[in-house]
Design a protein around this motif. Sequence first.
Motif, mmCIF file in Angstrom:
data_model
loop_
_atom_site.group_PDB
_atom_site.id
_atom_site.type_symbol
_atom_site.label_atom_id
_atom_site.label_comp_id
_atom_site.label_asym_id
_atom_site.label_seq_id
_atom_site.Cartn_x
_atom_site.Cartn_y
_atom_site.Cartn_z
ATOM 1 N N ASN A 84 45.822 38.104 45.890
ATOM 2 C CA ASN A 84 46.393 37.951 44.539
ATOM 3 C C ASN A 84 46.091 39.155 43.645
ATOM 4 O O ASN A 84 46.031 39.033 42.413
ATOM 5 C CB ASN A 84 45.907 36.653 43.886
ATOM 6 N N TYR A 85 45.882 40.301 44.278
ATOM 7 C CA TYR A 85 45.732 41.573 43.553
ATOM 8 C C TYR A 85 44.567 41.570 42.569
ATOM 9 O O TYR A 85 44.630 42.217 41.523
ATOM 10 C CB TYR A 85 47.034 41.919 42.816
ATOM 11 N N VAL A 86 43.478 40.890 42.923
ATOM 12 C CA VAL A 86 42.353 40.812 41.990
ATOM 13 C C VAL A 86 41.561 42.113 41.914
ATOM 14 O O VAL A 86 40.697 42.260 41.035
ATOM 15 C CB VAL A 86 41.412 39.645 42.368
ATOM 16 N N MET A 109 40.544 51.330 35.345
ATOM 17 C CA MET A 109 39.904 50.504 34.321
ATOM 18 C C MET A 109 38.778 49.718 34.980
ATOM 19 O O MET A 109 38.762 49.551 36.203
ATOM 20 C CB MET A 109 40.907 49.566 33.644
ATOM 21 N N PRO A 110 37.806 49.235 34.195
ATOM 22 C CA PRO A 110 36.729 48.418 34.770
ATOM 23 C C PRO A 110 37.279 47.170 35.441
ATOM 24 O O PRO A 110 38.342 46.657 35.059
ATOM 25 C CB PRO A 110 35.866 48.070 33.555
ATOM 26 N N GLY A 111 36.545 46.671 36.438
ATOM 27 C CA GLY A 111 37.005 45.494 37.159
ATOM 28 C C GLY A 111 37.224 44.297 36.261
ATOM 29 O O GLY A 111 38.193 43.551 36.424
ATOM 30 N N TRP A 112 36.325 44.094 35.279
ATOM 31 C CA TRP A 112 36.476 42.949 34.381
ATOM 32 C C TRP A 112 37.736 43.074 33.531
ATOM 33 O O TRP A 112 38.395 42.078 33.217
ATOM 34 C CB TRP A 112 35.250 42.799 33.484
ATOM 35 N N ALA A 113 38.101 44.316 33.181
ATOM 36 C CA ALA A 113 39.300 44.528 32.380
ATOM 37 C C ALA A 113 40.556 44.224 33.201
ATOM 38 O O ALA A 113 41.539 43.682 32.682
ATOM 39 C CB ALA A 113 39.337 45.956 31.858
ATOM 40 N N TRP A 114 40.502 44.582 34.480
ATOM 41 C CA TRP A 114 41.641 44.270 35.348
ATOM 42 C C TRP A 114 41.826 42.760 35.476
ATOM 43 O O TRP A 114 42.950 42.257 35.412
ATOM 44 C CB TRP A 114 41.441 44.898 36.719
ATOM 45 N N LEU A 115 40.726 42.038 35.655
ATOM 46 C CA LEU A 115 40.816 40.575 35.750
ATOM 47 C C LEU A 115 41.343 39.973 34.452
ATOM 48 O O LEU A 115 42.157 39.042 34.471
ATOM 49 C CB LEU A 115 39.441 39.989 36.072
ATOM 50 N N ILE A 124 45.443 37.183 31.407
ATOM 51 C CA ILE A 124 46.217 37.118 30.172
ATOM 52 C C ILE A 124 47.667 37.523 30.405
ATOM 53 O O ILE A 124 48.598 36.887 29.901
ATOM 54 C CB ILE A 124 45.585 38.022 29.093
ATOM 55 N N GLY A 125 47.847 38.576 31.205
ATOM 56 C CA GLY A 125 49.193 39.101 31.406
ATOM 57 C C GLY A 125 50.105 38.176 32.185
ATOM 58 O O GLY A 125 51.288 38.028 31.838
#
Length: 218
Positions: A170-172, A184-190, A195-196
């Motif tokens: 799922n592209y995490v 970007m940081p991993g937490w920002a990607w999640l 949200i997106g």
Amino acid sequence: MSTTAATLPMQRVPLALKLAFTAFMAVMVPFYWITYGPTNFLYFCDVAMFFTLVAVWTESPLLASMPAVGLIVPQAVWCLDFFLSWIGVPLLSMTAYMFDPGIPLFARGLSSFHAWLPFVLVFLIARLGYDRRALLYWTLLAWALIAVCRLFMPAPPPDPAHPNVPVNINYVYGFGDAAAQTWMPGWAWLALLCIGLPLLVFLPTHVVLQRWKGGDRR
């Protein structure tokens, strides 16, 4: 018309579709389990297939609406990318594997469900109606799957000793399976995913389906 026939509920999903979908799942599930392992069924698209299987038999608007709100747009993008890849101008290269001669044709044929699933879901919504609770329920399910895949499933790249075991489910970790994204940081990607997806994918689909076949369901 006899009294008995008149009191029988009308079948809204054709028996032919129920049998064909079930037959496909009877082939796909054991093949994927043996070839890729059980974690493969954590993908949104595979989860959607199980929801759809139950929906075609129970004729439940909610069970049809949940994969519809979550998958119609992503699978439509898959179809577009497949067509553009076929003519040599891929959009996202997400369907590149469909043209890889190293992957058995049978396996690629099973993956064709990405192309026809959105049409099945639209058909089910047309027949069963849209349950607006699907937006909330699918969003919660998507968040749970994202959390599980990030916390417990392997990151890219694939393990050479087990190349078929899914990574980056799922592209995490980003859009590629060769390496995790680094812009970007991993937490920002999640956070972007959590949200997106609801705002840019699920909500617009929900609005369209609600206006089309929403009825009075809560």
